[in-house]
Design an enzyme around this catalytic site. Structure first.
Site, short mmCIF file in Angstrom:
data_model
loop_
_atom_site.label_atom_id
_atom_site.label_comp_id
_atom_site.label_asym_id
_atom_site.label_seq_id
_atom_site.Cartn_x
_atom_site.Cartn_y
_atom_site.Cartn_z
N ARG A 1 18.15 46.17 8.60
CA ARG A 1 18.05 46.18 10.07
C ARG A 1 19.38 46.58 10.72
O ARG A 1 19.81 45.99 11.72
CB ARG A 1 17.55 44.83 10.57
CG ARG A 1 16.08 44.61 10.24
CD ARG A 1 15.58 43.27 10.73
NE ARG A 1 16.30 42.18 10.07
CZ ARG A 1 16.48 40.97 10.56
NH1 ARG A 1 15.98 40.67 11.73
NH2 ARG A 1 17.15 40.06 9.90
N GLY B 1 5.14 27.91 24.83
CA GLY B 1 5.41 27.12 23.63
C GLY B 1 6.84 27.15 23.15
O GLY B 1 7.49 26.13 23.04
N GLU C 1 9.22 24.51 19.60
CA GLU C 1 9.08 25.33 18.38
C GLU C 1 10.39 25.68 17.69
O GLU C 1 10.48 26.70 16.99
CB GLU C 1 8.27 26.61 18.68
CG GLU C 1 6.87 26.30 19.23
CD GLU C 1 6.03 27.55 19.53
OE1 GLU C 1 6.29 28.62 18.95
OE2 GLU C 1 5.08 27.44 20.34
N ARG D 1 13.07 44.53 17.78
CA ARG D 1 12.43 43.33 17.26
C ARG D 1 11.64 43.62 16.00
O ARG D 1 10.88 44.60 15.95
CB ARG D 1 11.48 42.73 18.29
CG ARG D 1 12.13 42.35 19.57
CD ARG D 1 12.72 40.96 19.48
NE ARG D 1 13.57 40.75 20.64
CZ ARG D 1 14.58 39.90 20.67
NH1 ARG D 1 14.87 39.19 19.59
NH2 ARG D 1 15.30 39.74 21.75
N ASP E 1 -2.73 29.56 19.52
CA ASP E 1 -2.37 30.90 20.00
C ASP E 1 -3.15 31.98 19.26
O ASP E 1 -3.20 31.98 18.04
CB ASP E 1 -0.87 31.16 19.74
CG ASP E 1 0.02 30.29 20.63
OD1 ASP E 1 -0.37 30.06 21.79
OD2 ASP E 1 1.09 29.87 20.16
N HIS F 1 -3.56 31.24 23.87
CA HIS F 1 -2.68 32.21 24.52
C HIS F 1 -2.95 33.58 23.90
O HIS F 1 -3.01 33.73 22.68
CB HIS F 1 -1.22 31.81 24.32
CG HIS F 1 -0.27 32.91 24.68
ND1 HIS F 1 -0.10 33.35 25.97
CD2 HIS F 1 0.53 33.68 23.92
CE1 HIS F 1 0.77 34.34 25.98
NE2 HIS F 1 1.17 34.57 24.74
N GLU G 1 -0.91 37.63 29.33
CA GLU G 1 0.18 38.42 29.89
C GLU G 1 -0.32 39.05 31.19
O GLU G 1 -1.45 39.50 31.26
CB GLU G 1 0.51 39.51 28.88
CG GLU G 1 1.77 40.22 29.11
CD GLU G 1 2.09 41.11 27.91
OE1 GLU G 1 2.23 40.57 26.80
OE2 GLU G 1 2.15 42.32 28.09
N HIS H 1 9.63 39.72 28.50
CA HIS H 1 10.11 40.79 27.63
C HIS H 1 11.40 41.41 28.16
O HIS H 1 11.91 42.35 27.57
CB HIS H 1 9.04 41.86 27.48
CG HIS H 1 7.80 41.34 26.82
ND1 HIS H 1 6.71 40.91 27.53
CD2 HIS H 1 7.51 41.12 25.53
CE1 HIS H 1 5.80 40.47 26.70
NE2 HIS H 1 6.25 40.59 25.47
N1 GLN Z 1 3.53 29.77 21.13
C1 GLN Z 1 4.17 31.02 20.83
C2 GLN Z 1 5.52 31.08 21.52
O1 GLN Z 1 5.63 30.52 22.57
C3 GLN Z 1 3.34 32.18 21.27
C4 GLN Z 1 4.03 33.48 21.02
C5 GLN Z 1 3.15 34.71 21.16
O2 GLN Z 1 2.17 34.73 21.82
N2 GLN Z 1 3.53 35.77 20.54
O3 GLN Z 1 6.44 31.67 21.05
ZN ZN Z 2 2.37 35.99 23.97
#
Ligand code: GLN
Ligand code: ZN
Length: 773
Positions: free
Chosen positions: A22, A451, A503, A534, A618, A660, A684, A713
């Site tokens: 990377r 999250g 998390e 990423r 999710d 989500h 989103e 983002h």
């Molecule tokens: N719960 C995850 C977070 O908050 C969801 C991430 C995602 O939707 N890519 O990071």
């Molecule tokens: Zn997301």
């Protein structure tokens, strides 16, 4: 036209772009932070391109004849095309500085510019920057980057092949800018855009390019703004013009990610020199092959047969692949062995994996091994099957051993899946659940997050130190608990209604679970680009899946013990676990999904037993796996929705299930979202300015919904007024008791300063709208 060159018998469509370790990611991020200048970034980028070309040749792709594709991008291939076409949206016209400064500003935004939207690239986990086009978006060929790379390659003694997203795909993936006239579609500008491509081709020709690759995955998709039949007709129109251009390189037109069999003979008849077909997701047009129509269509055109799977990490069954190539060759077609799509979706090299089980490793092929497989097939095409019989037999033996290996089929897991009933996928009625969940005390326009909280340097350091054995389990757990306590306090201070534990313990939302479930393996260096700089490291799902012990309960229960507000338990759903892993290819995805769902169902039981009342499962990848081919969509939605329901339907009525989803093209699968039957769904929405609420309103969606009001983002901090406006747009369509207020996605990639500022604004915005502002 310059003399038509001939593609050698092996090629690929593209190669991973961030570097084996990377390197490009690090160089770009350091440039963004101002630690290095543009010259330093350009130098690293040049070194990476040179190393990539050299590697492709070392692996056996010929240095002559355009077999080596230019596999490079500073961020995204669609954004590259935007720059090459000079299609800079007018709202960015005031950006000063080099092309590269403009390029990054388009996709990252800054204080004064909202970035371009980002969305999934076909049915992959890669995201591209959505072009914004209207009637007056400027168009002017800017071949500088393409030409510079070609010259670099020539200096290296390699005749490489520039790669550009093709005109039809480019425009079909674009969106009309906010200022576009009523009814304007970007594809309306196809003829003009084709004119600019012709100029790009002329410049490449001038610079000595023998070949150019134009990618037209739109050819395989039913999910675009025009019906597929029209897409095919548009491709014919565009390539008749491009093919007829006076001075141009030979053109390789590609159709990756799906099935273009029905159009293949038509594509072969176009005035281009080679056409690629994805023969992994797609198929051979049997009738045209039998009738000779394919042979006549390809009389003067080479066919790049994508027989080696570029979407997964399993060794391709070489004997079957060679069988397909031989059939084409026997039909008199000039066939080239290739991959189904760019290898940008797989990691570099299995040989880098020193900790994988040796037997498992023998089943795998990353990008370098895929190329070796392509090269073997090409040798068979050139010298006959007997010349590669030993290699074919070696793969036969590996595949046979894999089928018998222990853990691949576990009776207990299979028995449990077989016993699943219809009732196991049903919860209590929605109305009963709403009543039972009153006790949670959730206000109108409830605020929450998705999250994750920022993954700080300290968190990464602690995880790395734990991984190296420098700190013990106890110390690491203590660190994570302190982190949870801090995040809970912070959320209370900001005033959020439904809290999360943050998390911090998760390196990645799938890998974390993969490490705790049986049937998975994780890699050390298996990074795959997800967008820009990423990358994710997909786990390998190789065997039957089961849960030896609870996975998240101690963290969630600890977080809940620190506060009176509800804390959401946080799980990754079965479809996303599959979508973001490399999944076994020896059984239907639906069967694998049921195994994962049952493991998650047990986890939810344990969370509820530990006092958690809200659980979010999710499924950001739900739409991502949606087949491009309309015929296959219903079956997909059936099993994917079924897996989510199997995972969540053990929850009693008073347990609130959230989900989500990470995208905004909501209208397309709104019935599926309905089918998930989650009590609350966050999606989103900020970048598309709440485009999603309209279909929701029309649909009469009755459960909770949280269209994101803060675009995570980008590092930009959205103001109170801005978020308030988005909430108001949503509130005009959706009743307050159904509407949730949250960011677009998790906060793990963001810094704390911008996160706290943005969430504070979010809470104020929600309060203002609640108060009637
Ligand atoms: N719960 C995850 C977070 O908050 C969801 C991430 C995602 O939707 N890519 O990071
Ligand atoms: Zn997301």
């Amino acid at each position: 036209m310059t003399a038509t060159t001939h593609l050698p018998t092996a090629t690929i469509l593209g190669y991973p772009r961030l570097g084996r370790r990377r390197e490009l990611k690090r160089a770009i991020e350091s440039f963004w932070k101002g630690h290095t200048d543009e010259a330093a970034l350009q130098e690293t980028a040049g070194e990476l391109r040179a190393a990539t070309r050299a590697r492709l040749v070392e692996l056996g792709l010929p240095a002559e004849g355009g077999a080596v594709p230019e596999s490079f991008s500073f961020y995204d291939q669609v954004l590259d095309a935007t720059l090459a076409l000079g299609a800079i949206p007018q709202r960015f016209a005031d950006i000063a500085g080099s092309d590269l400064i403009t390029y990054f500003a388009l996709t990252r935004g800054d204080r004064d510019h909202q970035p371009l939207e980002m969305t999934k690239w076909f049915d992959t986990n890669y995201h591209y920057s959505v072009p914004e086009i209207d009637e007056s978006t400027p168009l002017a060929a800017n071949p500088a980057q393409l030409v510079a790379q070609l010259a670099e390659a020539a200096e290296q003694g390699i005749e490489s092949r520039p790669v550009i997203v093709g005109p039809v795909t480019y425009l079909l993936l674009a969106k009309a800018s906010d200022g576009a006239g009523e009814g304007f579609r970007p594809i309306d500008r196809l003829d003009e855009v084709v004119g600019v491509y012709a100029e790009l081709l002329a410049a490449l020709n001038e610079a000595g390019a023998g070949w150019v690759q134009l990618d037209e995955p739109a050819l395989v998709s039913d999910s675009l703004p025009v019906p597929r039949s029209e897409t095919i007709a548009l491709v014919e129109r565009a390539y008749s013009i491009l093919g007829g251009a006076a001075a141009r390189p030979s053109i390789l037109l590609t159709a990756p990610y799906g099935d273009a069999a029905d159009a293949l003979a038509r594509l072969g008849s176009l005035p281009v020199e080679a056409v690629h077909a994805d023969l992994v997701r797609g198929s051979l047009p049997e009738a045209d092959l039998a009738s000779g129509a394919l042979t006549s269509a390809f009389a003067e055109t080479q066919l790049v047969a994508g027989v080696v799977d570029g979407r997964n990490i399993w060794k391709t069954d070489l004997r079957a692949a060679f069988g397909a190539l031989e059939r084409l060759q026997r039909a008199g077609i000039d066939v080239v062995a290739g991959t189904s799509n760019s290898l940008q979706h797989v990691p570099h090299d299995v040989r880098d994996e020193t900790r994988l089980d040796v037997e498992l490793a023998s089943w795998l092929a990353f990008a370098d091994q895929k190329i070796e497989q392509v090269v073997i097939l090409a040798r068979g095409l050139a010298d006959g099957g007997a010349a590669i019989e030993a290699e074919l037999a070696a793969v036969d033996a590996i595949l046979a051993a894999r089928a018998q290996a222990s853990g691949v089929r576990v009776d207990g897991v299979r028995g449990r899946v077989d016993a699943v009933t219809v009732a196991d996928r049903e919860r209590d009625h929605e109305g009963e659940r709403r009543a039972a969940q009153q006790g949670l005390g959730i206000p109108e326009l409830a605020t929450t997050t998705i999250g994750s909280f920022p993954q700080t340097v300290e968190i990464r350091k602690a995880r790395a130190a734990f991984g190296r054995g420098e700190i013990g389990q106890e110390e690491y757990d203590g660190f994570l608990r302190d982190e949870i306590a801090r995040v809970i306090r912070l959320q209370e201070e900001i005033g959020l209604d439904v809290l999360v534990h943050g998390e911090a313990e998760r390196n990645d939302m799938v890998q974390y679970f993969a490490e705790l479930l049986d049937g998975f393996a994780v890699t050390e260096h298996g990074w795959v680009q997800s967008y820009g700089t990423r990358a994710t490291r997909p786990s390998i799902l190789w065997g039957d899946v089961s849960r030896p012990a609870p996975m998240t309960v101690s963290w969630s229960a600890y977080a809940q013990s620190l506060t009176d507000r509800p804390v959401k338990g946080m799980l990754t759903g079965p479809v996303t676990i599959l979508a973001w892993s490399f999944v076994r290819d020896d059984q239907p995805l639906a069967d694998t999904a049921s195994q994962v769902a049952l493991a998650l169902r047990d986890e939810i039981d344990d969370l509820v037993d530990a006092g958690i009342r809200i659980v979010q499962v999710d499924e950001p990848a739900l739409r991502e796996l949606l087949p491009l081919d309309a015929d296959r969509q219903a079956a997909y939605l059936d099993w994917s929705v079924g897996a989510f329901r199997l995972a969540t339907s053990g929850a009693a009525a008073d347990v609130q299930i959230h989900t989500h989803l990470c995208y905004s093209e909501f209208g397309e699968i709104i019935d599926a979202v309905d089918g998930l039957d989650a009590d609350v769904t966050s999606i989103e929405a900020a970048r598309s300015r709440m485009d999603v609420v309209e279909p929701l309103g029309e649909h009469g969606y009755s459960r909770g919904i949280g269209p994101g009001v803060y675009d995570i983002h980008s590092p930009r901090v959205p103001s109170v007024a801005e978020q308030q406006e988005l909430i108001r747009i949503a509130a005009a369509r959706i009743p307050g008791e159904q509407l949730w207020v949250n960011p677009d996605c998790g906060l793990k990639t963001r810094g704390y300063e911008e996160t706290v500022a943005s969430l504070t604004n979010l809470v104020h915005a929600a309060r203002a709208v609640r108060a009637g502002a």
